[in-house]
Design an enzyme around this catalytic site. Sequence first.
Site, PDB file in Angstrom:
ATOM      1  N   ARG A 159      -9.479   0.664   9.249  1.00  0.00           N
ATOM      2  CA  ARG A 159      -9.074  -0.725   9.441  1.00  0.00           C
ATOM      3  C   ARG A 159     -10.182  -1.582  10.045  1.00  0.00           C
ATOM      4  O   ARG A 159     -10.029  -2.797  10.139  1.00  0.00           O
ATOM      5  CB  ARG A 159      -7.840  -0.790  10.339  1.00  0.00           C
ATOM      6  CG  ARG A 159      -6.617  -0.133   9.721  1.00  0.00           C
ATOM      7  CD  ARG A 159      -5.376  -0.410  10.534  1.00  0.00           C
ATOM      8  NE  ARG A 159      -4.208   0.242   9.970  1.00  0.00           N
ATOM      9  CZ  ARG A 159      -2.964   0.051  10.406  1.00  0.00           C
ATOM     10  NH1 ARG A 159      -2.763  -0.777  11.400  1.00  0.00           N
ATOM     11  NH2 ARG A 159      -1.952   0.681   9.843  1.00  0.00           N
ATOM     12  N   ARG A 192      12.123  -6.789   6.510  1.00  0.00           N
ATOM     13  CA  ARG A 192      12.335  -5.336   6.430  1.00  0.00           C
ATOM     14  C   ARG A 192      13.397  -4.874   7.429  1.00  0.00           C
ATOM     15  O   ARG A 192      13.457  -5.327   8.569  1.00  0.00           O
ATOM     16  CB  ARG A 192      11.037  -4.595   6.756  1.00  0.00           C
ATOM     17  CG  ARG A 192       9.973  -4.631   5.691  1.00  0.00           C
ATOM     18  CD  ARG A 192       8.725  -3.948   6.227  1.00  0.00           C
ATOM     19  NE  ARG A 192       7.645  -3.879   5.261  1.00  0.00           N
ATOM     20  CZ  ARG A 192       6.412  -3.502   5.569  1.00  0.00           C
ATOM     21  NH1 ARG A 192       6.109  -3.163   6.803  1.00  0.00           N
ATOM     22  NH2 ARG A 192       5.472  -3.471   4.643  1.00  0.00           N
ATOM     23  N   LYS A 207       0.827  -1.216   0.000  1.00  0.00           N
ATOM     24  CA  LYS A 207       0.000   0.000   0.000  1.00  0.00           C
ATOM     25  C   LYS A 207       0.857   1.260   0.000  1.00  0.00           C
ATOM     26  O   LYS A 207       0.612   2.184  -0.774  1.00  0.00           O
ATOM     27  CB  LYS A 207      -0.934   0.011   1.219  1.00  0.00           C
ATOM     28  CG  LYS A 207      -1.927  -1.130   1.252  1.00  0.00           C
ATOM     29  CD  LYS A 207      -2.910  -0.988   2.405  1.00  0.00           C
ATOM     30  CE  LYS A 207      -2.261  -1.017   3.772  1.00  0.00           C
ATOM     31  NZ  LYS A 207      -1.611  -2.319   4.075  1.00  0.00           N
ATOM     32  N   ARG A 219      12.123  -3.078  12.963  1.00  0.00           N
ATOM     33  CA  ARG A 219      11.081  -2.569  13.847  1.00  0.00           C
ATOM     34  C   ARG A 219      10.468  -3.717  14.631  1.00  0.00           C
ATOM     35  O   ARG A 219      10.328  -4.827  14.125  1.00  0.00           O
ATOM     36  CB  ARG A 219       9.972  -1.871  13.045  1.00  0.00           C
ATOM     37  CG  ARG A 219      10.358  -0.519  12.544  1.00  0.00           C
ATOM     38  CD  ARG A 219       9.200   0.276  11.962  1.00  0.00           C
ATOM     39  NE  ARG A 219       7.942  -0.443  11.801  1.00  0.00           N
ATOM     40  CZ  ARG A 219       7.152  -0.321  10.734  1.00  0.00           C
ATOM     41  NH1 ARG A 219       7.520   0.425   9.718  1.00  0.00           N
ATOM     42  NH2 ARG A 219       6.008  -0.957  10.670  1.00  0.00           N
ATOM     43  N   ARG A 245      -0.262  -9.419  13.464  1.00  0.00           N
ATOM     44  CA  ARG A 245      -0.863  -8.370  12.634  1.00  0.00           C
ATOM     45  C   ARG A 245      -1.790  -8.963  11.574  1.00  0.00           C
ATOM     46  O   ARG A 245      -2.869  -8.421  11.311  1.00  0.00           O
ATOM     47  CB  ARG A 245       0.243  -7.536  11.957  1.00  0.00           C
ATOM     48  CG  ARG A 245       1.003  -6.635  12.917  1.00  0.00           C
ATOM     49  CD  ARG A 245       2.284  -6.107  12.304  1.00  0.00           C
ATOM     50  NE  ARG A 245       2.041  -5.162  11.214  1.00  0.00           N
ATOM     51  CZ  ARG A 245       3.007  -4.661  10.450  1.00  0.00           C
ATOM     52  NH1 ARG A 245       4.265  -5.049  10.633  1.00  0.00           N
ATOM     53  NH2 ARG A 245       2.718  -3.800   9.505  1.00  0.00           N
TER      54      ARG A 245
END
Length: 215
Positions: free
Chosen positions: A88, A127, A13, A159, A170
Site C-alpha cells: 500500500r 456494506r 479487488k 464495520r 481511507r
Amino acid sequence: MNIILFGPPGAGKGTQAKKMVDYYGIPQISTGDILRANVREGTELGLAAKEYMDKGELVPDEVLIGIIKNRLNEQDCEKGFILDGYPRTVPQADALAVILDEINKPIDVVLNLEVPDEELVERISGRLMCNCGASYHRTFNPPKKDGICDICGGEVFQRADDKEEAVQNRLNVYKKQTEPLIDYYSKQGILVTLDGTKDINEVFEDIKAILVKFA
C-alpha cells in the site's frame, strides 16, 4: 502467475481476486482478511491492528511484512499468488521486492482497478456484515429482513471502517500513500489499469484478456 491486485478501497479487488482464485487455482493473499481474523480472535496482532483499522488508517509496516513473507513461503503459493491490498506504500513495495527476490518469485503483472471517489463512498458505506461471514449492501444487496442475516438469522452490522467518515479518511490515506505506487509499477512496465466501474463479470473478462499471456 504472481499478481498484485491494486486499487482504492471499494474498487472490487476482493471480488475479482476470488474469481481469479476459482479460475486459475492460485491463492488470494489479503492482508485485510488476515488482520480481521486476528481482530475477531483477539490475538495480540489483532488488538494492535484494531486501533488503526477502526480509524481507516494503515496498519504499520512491521506488522504486515512478516505476515506476507511467511504466507508467500507456504506450499500453495508455489504456482503463483494474488496479492490483494498489499503493498500500500512505496516502502512496502520496496520491502516486498526484497522478499520476492529472496524467494525468487517476481511479480508478473500489477492490475490496477480505477473507480471514481463518489462511487467508492456509495459502495463502501453501504456494506453490511454478519459474524457468520455473509455480506450485504444497503442498496445493491440488502438482507431480506432489515438488520437480519438471510443465512443464519444473526444481526447484520456495519464495520467501523466502513462508516462514511472512516471511508473518506481511507480514501485520503490512499491518495497520499498508495497512489504513488501507480507510478512506481508503471516505471517497471508491469502495471495495467482497468475500468473498475464495469459490471463484475466484464471486469473479470478484461482481467482474463490481460493474464492470458502469463497463464
